[in-house]
Design a protein around this motif. Structure first.
Motif, PDB file in Angstrom:
ATOM      1  N   ALA A  64       0.831  -1.210   0.000  1.00 22.64           N
ATOM      2  CA  ALA A  64       0.000   0.000   0.000  1.00 22.64           C
ATOM      3  C   ALA A  64       0.862   1.255   0.000  1.00 22.64           C
ATOM      4  CB  ALA A  64      -0.943  -0.013   1.207  1.00 22.64           C
ATOM      5  N   ASP A  65       1.895   1.267   0.818  1.00 24.55           N
ATOM      6  CA  ASP A  65       2.795   2.422   0.868  1.00 24.55           C
ATOM      7  C   ASP A  65       3.521   2.611  -0.459  1.00 24.55           C
ATOM      8  OD1 ASP A  65       2.086   2.943   3.488  1.00 24.55           O
ATOM      9  OD2 ASP A  65       3.893   2.031   4.349  1.00 24.55           O
ATOM     10  N   ALA A  66       4.042   1.521  -1.006  1.00 26.75           N
ATOM     11  CA  ALA A  66       4.810   1.610  -2.257  1.00 26.75           C
ATOM     12  C   ALA A  66       3.951   2.069  -3.428  1.00 26.75           C
ATOM     13  CB  ALA A  66       5.440   0.251  -2.577  1.00 26.75           C
ATOM     14  N   LEU A  67       2.679   1.686  -3.421  1.00 26.73           N
ATOM     15  CA  LEU A  67       1.796   2.011  -4.545  1.00 26.73           C
ATOM     16  C   LEU A  67       0.875   3.194  -4.258  1.00 26.73           C
ATOM     17  CD1 LEU A  67       0.800  -1.610  -5.652  1.00 26.73           C
ATOM     18  CD2 LEU A  67       2.661  -0.154  -6.527  1.00 26.73           C
ATOM     19  N   ASP A  68       1.004   3.763  -3.063  1.00 24.81           N
ATOM     20  CA  ASP A  68       0.166   4.890  -2.647  1.00 24.81           C
ATOM     21  C   ASP A  68      -1.316   4.558  -2.785  1.00 24.81           C
ATOM     22  OD1 ASP A  68      -0.207   7.409  -1.543  1.00 24.81           O
ATOM     23  OD2 ASP A  68      -0.334   8.383  -3.507  1.00 24.81           O
ATOM     24  N   ARG A  69      -1.692   3.405  -2.243  1.00 23.38           N
ATOM     25  CA  ARG A  69      -3.078   2.937  -2.262  1.00 23.38           C
ATOM     26  C   ARG A  69      -3.512   2.648  -0.835  1.00 23.38           C
ATOM     27  NH1 ARG A  69      -4.718   1.566  -7.687  1.00 23.38           N
ATOM     28  NH2 ARG A  69      -6.777   1.335  -6.741  1.00 23.38           N
ATOM     29  N   HIS A  70      -4.815   2.606  -0.606  1.00 25.74           N
ATOM     30  CA  HIS A  70      -5.351   2.323   0.721  1.00 25.74           C
ATOM     31  C   HIS A  70      -5.095   0.851   1.061  1.00 25.74           C
ATOM     32  CE1 HIS A  70      -8.131   1.915   4.063  1.00 25.74           C
ATOM     33  NE2 HIS A  70      -8.109   3.247   4.134  1.00 25.74           N
ATOM     34  N   PRO A  71      -4.679   0.564   2.303  1.00 26.47           N
ATOM     35  CA  PRO A  71      -4.393  -0.819   2.685  1.00 26.47           C
ATOM     36  C   PRO A  71      -5.572  -1.781   2.489  1.00 26.47           C
ATOM     37  CG  PRO A  71      -3.507   0.672   4.323  1.00 26.47           C
ATOM     38  CD  PRO A  71      -4.316   1.509   3.364  1.00 26.47           C
ATOM     39  N   VAL A  72      -6.794  -1.323   2.699  1.00 28.11           N
ATOM     40  CA  VAL A  72      -7.955  -2.208   2.510  1.00 28.11           C
ATOM     41  C   VAL A  72      -8.091  -2.594   1.032  1.00 28.11           C
ATOM     42  CG1 VAL A  72     -10.472  -2.378   2.666  1.00 28.11           C
ATOM     43  CG2 VAL A  72      -9.175  -1.354   4.538  1.00 28.11           C
ATOM     44  N   THR A  73      -7.859  -1.644   0.152  1.00 26.97           N
ATOM     45  CA  THR A  73      -7.911  -1.917  -1.292  1.00 26.97           C
ATOM     46  C   THR A  73      -6.836  -2.934  -1.666  1.00 26.97           C
ATOM     47  OG1 THR A  73      -8.706   0.321  -1.704  1.00 26.97           O
ATOM     48  CG2 THR A  73      -7.765  -0.863  -3.583  1.00 26.97           C
TER      49      THR A  73
END
Length: 70
Positions: free
Chosen positions: A24-33
């Protein structure tokens, strides 16, 4: 399934193992997604839980999927 996110996760895991939060951090996405995407990828056999610390790794089937998409 979000094909862009799917490919990004597979590419990231081709480099090294990551946890859901690391992805999530590496891809700048929400952890739930990311968690949902990883669940789908694991169900399809493209990724698996690594032996250490809840990280995911790419499977041989996942590597084949990446190669097929190139």
């Amino acid at each position: 399934m979000d094909r862009g996110l799917e490919r990004a996760v597979l590419e990231l895991l081709a480099e090294e193992q990551h946890s859901v939060s690391g992805i999530a951090d590496a891809l700048d996405r929400h952890p739930v997604t990311v968690d949902r995407q990883c669940y789908d990828l694991q169900t399809d056999g493209y990724i698996a839980v690594a032996t250490s610390g809840g990280t995911y790794r790419l499977t041989a089937k996942g590597r084949e999927r990446l190669a097929a998409d190139e």
